[in-house]
Design a protein around this motif. Structure first.
Motif: not given
Length: 61
Positions: A1-24
């Motif tokens: 069987m011959a190899k075919r050229r394929l395109k794989v698209t992956q869709v990710f949901r990304v959550e990104k967070w940081i905790t900062l210490e401040i003075e208030a």
């Protein structure tokens, strides 16, 4: 069987967070500190992230 050229698209949901210490004086002042400044740069150390694969598509080229 011959190899075919394929395109794989992956869709990710990304959550990104940081905790900062401040003075208030109180919680409202803490919010004002962040409204007055800009968002923290994502290249700063301390960022945490979570990746979740939402969808995957394979198409033939």
């Amino acid at each position: 069987m011959a190899k075919r050229r394929l395109k794989v698209t992956q869709v990710f949901r990304v959550e990104k967070w940081i905790t900062l210490e401040i003075e208030a004086e109180d919680l409202a002042d803490a919010i004002d500190v962040f409204e007055a400044g800009s968002a923290p740069c994502s290249s700063l150390p301390g960022w945490t992230d979570r990746w979740d694969l939402q969808a995957e598509f394979v198409t033939e080229l």
